[in-house]
Scaffold this active site. Structure first.
Site, PDB file in Angstrom:
ATOM      1  N   ASN A  80       0.799  -1.224   0.000  1.00  0.00           N
ATOM      2  CA  ASN A  80       0.000   0.000   0.000  1.00  0.00           C
ATOM      3  C   ASN A  80       0.830   1.273   0.000  1.00  0.00           C
ATOM      4  O   ASN A  80       0.302   2.359   0.244  1.00  0.00           O
ATOM      5  CB  ASN A  80      -0.951  -0.002   1.202  1.00  0.00           C
ATOM      6  CG  ASN A  80      -1.834  -1.236   1.232  1.00  0.00           C
ATOM      7  OD1 ASN A  80      -1.667  -2.105   2.097  1.00  0.00           O
ATOM      8  ND2 ASN A  80      -2.745  -1.354   0.285  1.00  0.00           N
ATOM      9  N   ILE A  88       0.769   6.783  -0.590  1.00  0.00           N
ATOM     10  CA  ILE A  88       0.101   5.838   0.306  1.00  0.00           C
ATOM     11  C   ILE A  88      -1.334   5.626  -0.131  1.00  0.00           C
ATOM     12  O   ILE A  88      -2.047   6.580  -0.457  1.00  0.00           O
ATOM     13  CB  ILE A  88       0.108   6.385   1.754  1.00  0.00           C
ATOM     14  CG1 ILE A  88       1.537   6.664   2.220  1.00  0.00           C
ATOM     15  CG2 ILE A  88      -0.593   5.414   2.701  1.00  0.00           C
ATOM     16  CD1 ILE A  88       1.618   7.573   3.429  1.00  0.00           C
ATOM     17  N   CYS A  89      -1.756   4.367  -0.125  1.00  0.00           N
ATOM     18  CA  CYS A  89      -3.156   4.033  -0.363  1.00  0.00           C
ATOM     19  C   CYS A  89      -3.779   3.664   0.979  1.00  0.00           C
ATOM     20  O   CYS A  89      -3.539   2.583   1.509  1.00  0.00           O
ATOM     21  CB  CYS A  89      -3.289   2.875  -1.354  1.00  0.00           C
ATOM     22  SG  CYS A  89      -4.994   2.469  -1.764  1.00  0.00           S
ATOM     23  N   LEU A  90      -4.571   4.582   1.540  1.00  0.00           N
ATOM     24  CA  LEU A  90      -5.228   4.378   2.832  1.00  0.00           C
ATOM     25  C   LEU A  90      -6.536   5.147   2.812  1.00  0.00           C
ATOM     26  O   LEU A  90      -6.551   6.337   2.471  1.00  0.00           O
ATOM     27  CB  LEU A  90      -4.332   4.866   3.970  1.00  0.00           C
ATOM     28  CG  LEU A  90      -4.865   4.688   5.397  1.00  0.00           C
ATOM     29  CD1 LEU A  90      -5.026   3.205   5.730  1.00  0.00           C
ATOM     30  CD2 LEU A  90      -3.933   5.362   6.402  1.00  0.00           C
TER      31      LEU A  90
END
Length: 224
Positions: A80, A88-90
């Site tokens: 992620n 960032i993938c959040l």
């Protein structure tokens, strides 16, 4: 709005400085309260344990009604997190953001993300493939990155040592999550090592997935 934003950010920085238990730190960059650097230790019992991770934080004009912008400064091998840019993938950095969230709680969520990757929603597709197809290999590579980029301690190898200081030297193949044998196989055919590593990494030529990839397919990619 700007005065309210400034007061909130300043309070969050002060509150984080007072908290000695979370091990989360937030500091201004060039005395700019809207451009910050956050940091936290890698979570225990993960490949990131022992490392120290810094995050670039930009506070938007509409904060706290819009999410902060964060990206890792420290290089991280994680599904992620972009290996190249630190993006960032959040969900809470996107549509799941809430004004009740704080800078500290968001950094704690990043710390938790290191502990619990979400490979089905990756930021780095190649790392996610590695995570899904060869978990042991992924863990080994993530540890190498933690040692190389996040100051995680390098443990002595069992059964002898190679190189100075009693530690095994990590190769560029291992840093890419590949076995040295796989890379050498094609380098010995006359292909340049950087290109071999790039192609094998892109094709996820790792672990059990190797048996699913025909050697001729690899050669076709290498000849391009």
């Amino acid at each position: 709005m700007s005065d309210a934003r400034l007061r909130r950010v300043q309070k969050e920085i002060r509150d984080c400085a007072k908290d000695k238990t979370s091990q989360i730190s937030i500091e201004m960059i060039d005395e700019n309260p809207f451009h910050l650097v956050g940091a936290f230790p890698g979570p225990p019992d993960t490949p990131y344990e022992g490392g120290y991770y810094e995050v670039d934080i930009n506070i938007p004009e509409t904060y706290p009604f819009q999410p902060v912008k964060m990206k890792f400064i420290t290089k991280v091998y994680h599904p992620n997190v972009s290996s190249a840019s630190g993006a960032i993938c959040l969900d809470i950095l996107k549509d799941a953001w809430s004004p009740v969230l704080t800078l500290k709680s968001t950094l704690i969520s990043l710390q938790s993300l290191l502990n619990e990757p979400v490979p089905e929603d990756p930021q780095d597709a190649e790392v996610a493939k590695h995570y899904n197809s060869d978990r042991a290999g992924f863990i080994s590579t993530a540890k190498h990155w933690a040692q190389a980029y996040a100051q995680a301690p390098v443990h002595k190898q069992q059964g002898g040592v190679t190189g100075g200081g009693g530690t095994k030297k990590v190769t560029d193949a291992e840093m890419a999550g590949l076995s040295e044998a796989s890379v050498s196989q094609f380098v010995d055919m006359g292909f340049e090592r950087p290109k071999v590593i790039s192609v094998l990494k892109r094709m996820n030529y790792r672990g059990n997935n190797i048996s699913n990839i025909n050697e001729n397919t690899v050669l076709e990619e290498l000849f391009k």
